[in-house]
Write an enzyme that holds these catalytic residues in place. Structure first.
Site, PDB file in Angstrom:
ATOM      1  N   LYS A   1     -46.700 -27.327 -43.278  1.00  0.00           N
ATOM      2  CA  LYS A   1     -46.414 -27.106 -41.862  1.00  0.00           C
ATOM      3  C   LYS A   1     -47.373 -26.090 -41.263  1.00  0.00           C
ATOM      4  O   LYS A   1     -47.930 -26.285 -40.170  1.00  0.00           O
ATOM      5  CB  LYS A   1     -44.978 -26.597 -41.682  1.00  0.00           C
ATOM      6  CG  LYS A   1     -44.611 -26.324 -40.223  1.00  0.00           C
ATOM      7  CD  LYS A   1     -43.410 -25.422 -40.069  1.00  0.00           C
ATOM      8  CE  LYS A   1     -43.780 -23.967 -40.242  1.00  0.00           C
ATOM      9  NZ  LYS A   1     -42.801 -23.040 -39.646  1.00  0.00           N
ATOM     10  N   ASN A   2     -47.600 -24.986 -41.982  1.00  0.00           N
ATOM     11  CA  ASN A   2     -48.414 -23.906 -41.439  1.00  0.00           C
ATOM     12  C   ASN A   2     -49.891 -24.263 -41.370  1.00  0.00           C
ATOM     13  O   ASN A   2     -50.652 -23.597 -40.668  1.00  0.00           O
ATOM     14  CB  ASN A   2     -48.220 -22.633 -42.265  1.00  0.00           C
ATOM     15  CG  ASN A   2     -46.847 -22.023 -42.065  1.00  0.00           C
ATOM     16  OD1 ASN A   2     -46.182 -22.272 -41.059  1.00  0.00           O
ATOM     17  ND2 ASN A   2     -46.391 -21.245 -43.031  1.00  0.00           N
TER      18      ASN A   2
ATOM     19  N   CYS B   1     -38.604 -17.929 -35.262  1.00  0.00           N
ATOM     20  CA  CYS B   1     -37.560 -17.245 -36.035  1.00  0.00           C
ATOM     21  C   CYS B   1     -37.500 -15.763 -35.696  1.00  0.00           C
ATOM     22  O   CYS B   1     -38.518 -15.120 -35.430  1.00  0.00           O
ATOM     23  CB  CYS B   1     -37.840 -17.381 -37.530  1.00  0.00           C
ATOM     24  SG  CYS B   1     -37.447 -18.990 -38.217  1.00  0.00           S
TER      25      CYS B   1
ATOM     26  N   ARG C   1     -43.538 -10.003 -34.003  1.00  0.00           N
ATOM     27  CA  ARG C   1     -44.754 -10.739 -34.306  1.00  0.00           C
ATOM     28  C   ARG C   1     -45.575 -10.853 -33.028  1.00  0.00           C
ATOM     29  O   ARG C   1     -45.701 -11.918 -32.424  1.00  0.00           O
ATOM     30  CB  ARG C   1     -44.420 -12.115 -34.889  1.00  0.00           C
ATOM     31  CG  ARG C   1     -43.727 -12.017 -36.232  1.00  0.00           C
ATOM     32  CD  ARG C   1     -43.640 -13.342 -36.933  1.00  0.00           C
ATOM     33  NE  ARG C   1     -42.619 -14.201 -36.340  1.00  0.00           N
ATOM     34  CZ  ARG C   1     -42.367 -15.437 -36.760  1.00  0.00           C
ATOM     35  NH1 ARG C   1     -43.073 -15.963 -37.739  1.00  0.00           N
ATOM     36  NH2 ARG C   1     -41.413 -16.152 -36.198  1.00  0.00           N
TER      37      ARG C   1
ATOM     38  N   ASP D   1     -42.946 -15.386 -47.109  1.00  0.00           N
ATOM     39  CA  ASP D   1     -42.184 -16.618 -46.917  1.00  0.00           C
ATOM     40  C   ASP D   1     -41.457 -17.090 -48.176  1.00  0.00           C
ATOM     41  O   ASP D   1     -40.727 -18.083 -48.134  1.00  0.00           O
ATOM     42  CB  ASP D   1     -43.105 -17.736 -46.420  1.00  0.00           C
ATOM     43  CG  ASP D   1     -43.351 -17.660 -44.920  1.00  0.00           C
ATOM     44  OD1 ASP D   1     -42.719 -16.832 -44.250  1.00  0.00           O
ATOM     45  OD2 ASP D   1     -44.179 -18.455 -44.416  1.00  0.00           O
TER      46      ASP D   1
ATOM     47  N   ARG E   1     -36.952 -26.944 -39.423  1.00  0.00           N
ATOM     48  CA  ARG E   1     -38.253 -26.572 -38.856  1.00  0.00           C
ATOM     49  C   ARG E   1     -39.352 -26.575 -39.919  1.00  0.00           C
ATOM     50  O   ARG E   1     -40.530 -26.728 -39.591  1.00  0.00           O
ATOM     51  CB  ARG E   1     -38.206 -25.170 -38.223  1.00  0.00           C
ATOM     52  CG  ARG E   1     -37.402 -25.063 -36.945  1.00  0.00           C
ATOM     53  CD  ARG E   1     -37.521 -23.661 -36.353  1.00  0.00           C
ATOM     54  NE  ARG E   1     -38.900 -23.241 -36.310  1.00  0.00           N
ATOM     55  CZ  ARG E   1     -39.399 -22.177 -36.953  1.00  0.00           C
ATOM     56  NH1 ARG E   1     -38.601 -21.420 -37.674  1.00  0.00           N
ATOM     57  NH2 ARG E   1     -40.668 -21.864 -36.850  1.00  0.00           N
TER      58      ARG E   1
END
Length: 420
Positions: free
Chosen positions: A22-23, A115, A120, A306, A398
């Protein structure tokens, strides 16, 4: 909201194939805005985040089709305005700023959401854009950015918690169509940055040093369409490895890249978990009783933030005291109180969690606070005795493609309970 109902106590066995990252996929999809020619991106995970990114591309004027893990994008004519209603749902959407500035020399983007795991800010993104000659104004919840031309420059993108991954991606993309040479010092070294650089290079960009702290981009006049296959998701791979160990099972992980997970595997080895390479596959099982370990999250190639929550779910099962120190996000222990509902004994002292492991877990209703906390609670639920209901799993959707289906194929007693 949907939830997962888990009946724990079943060791996982079988094979699981890891989806695309995903990232990596999100900035690569954004990069398709850099050209007016068609692009094809393969192995894109079918997630709410990737679906939102496709919608954002369409809202900007691109045509996009998402089918069977492949996204085809043609951004022939685009606009530079990204609406709040889409961008607010996903922090990764900020990575459209670089391509819009490169292509149109202007961008108006809502400040992003995501999230709630700690501050951030996008200040390093904006610092990098300003170094390229972009004028920035923030007003009414939007970032207005514009420039007559992007001019290559040298910049330092290190922050309080280390390099910025999305910031590095944004500046790389913007600089590809700038004039002259851009040098990013303290660039993020993550595999996802290397994957983005590979796609940009396939489009005709000139980039060197991706994966190191110094990335150099030499601007070109135009980029062309390209095809690309996204790398496997290292965080999903780590999650399934930990799930196998937590349930005392034996699972073959297919499609993962072990070289992206050295720090995680090092700590799992300390915890008495065996990860054996068999060709391109990884076979995971316990070597014996789990052992406590100490972990500090760090930028890549250190232990990833993560994976911190998932690792905590494993360490609550290890007899003895483990110390987990979070150095990236200050609010990333929100899963601790929910693990305590399952019987975990964890104390927070400043940036560290003191895990007093070895006590049996028992099922209970729990509430997910963010994406990786959701995965941690699923792991803990599978290791607990009795039923566990993990609520608010939209967070999990997600970042994990069909997690419940993959776990069911490994023997887990897990089912999705849909909201009526």
């Amino acid at each position: 909201m949907d939830s997962f109902l888990i009946k724990g106590g079943v060791p996982l066995h079988g094979e699981v194939t890891i989806s695309g990252s995903k990232n990596a996929a999100l900035p690569i999809l954004a990069a398709t805005l850099l050209t007016d020619e068609p692009c094809v991106i393969r192995r894109v995970p079918d997630l709410s985040d990737t679906r939102y990114m496709v919608k954002i591309l369409e809202s900007l004027g691109a045509t996009a089709k998402f089918e069977n893990g492949t996204v085809s994008v043609h951004a022939k004519k685009i606009k530079g305005y990204a609406d709040y209603d889409l961008v607010r749902k996903m922090r990764g959407s900020i990575c459209i700023a670089g391509p819009l500035l490169a292509r149109l020399r202007k961008a108006r983007i809502s400040l992003p959401g995501g999230c709630i795991i700690g501050a951030r800010p996008i200040n390093l993104h904006l610092k990098g854009f300003e170094a390229l000659g972009v004028k920035i104004k923030i007003e009414g919840g939007y970032v207005d950015a514009s420039t007559k031309k992007l001019t290559g420059n040298s910049m330092f993108l290190g922050g309080r918690a280390g390099p910025t991954v999305l910031g590095t991606a944004n500046i790389m993309m913007a600089a590809t169509l700038g004039e002259g040479i851009t040098v990013i010092e303290s660039a993020a070294c993550e595999p996802e940055i290397v994957d983005l650089a590979a796609f940009l290079t396939a489009m005709g960009a000139k980039i060197s040093g991706a994966g190191s702290p110094t990335v150099t981009i030499t601007g070109v006049d135009k980029l062309h369409g390209a095809q690309h296959e996204v790398i496997p998701d290292r965080i999903e791979a780590a999650t399934f490895v930990i799930a196998a160990a937590a349930t005392n099972g034996e699972v073959t992980i297919k499609g993962a890249r072990a070289e992206h997970l050295r720090a995680v595997f090092d700590k799992l080895n300390e915890a008495n978990v065996s990860i054996e390479r068999r060709g391109s596959d990884l076979v995971v099982k316990r070597k014996g009783k789990l052992k406590p370990v100490d972990i500090t999250t760090l930028p890549y190639s250190g232990f990833p933030t993560d994976v911190q929550a998932q690792m905590m779910s494993l360490l609550v099962l290890a007899q003895g005291i483990s110390i987990i120190t979070e150095r990236i996000f200050e609010s990333r222990f929100m899963h601790v109180s929910e693990l305590a509902r399952l019987g975990a004994d964890i104390e927070i002292e400043g940036p560290s969690a003191i895990v007093k492991g070895g006590k049996p877990l028992s099922g209970a209703p729990v509430m997910a606070s963010d994406l990786r906390a959701s995965a941690a609670l699923v792991i803990a639920g599978m290791a607990a005795k009795g039923p566990t209901q993990v609520n608010r799993i939209y967070h999990l959707d997600r970042g994990y493609e069909n997690m419940d289906v993959k776990l069911q194929k490994l023997g887990a007693r897990i089912q999705r309970v849909e909201e009526t």
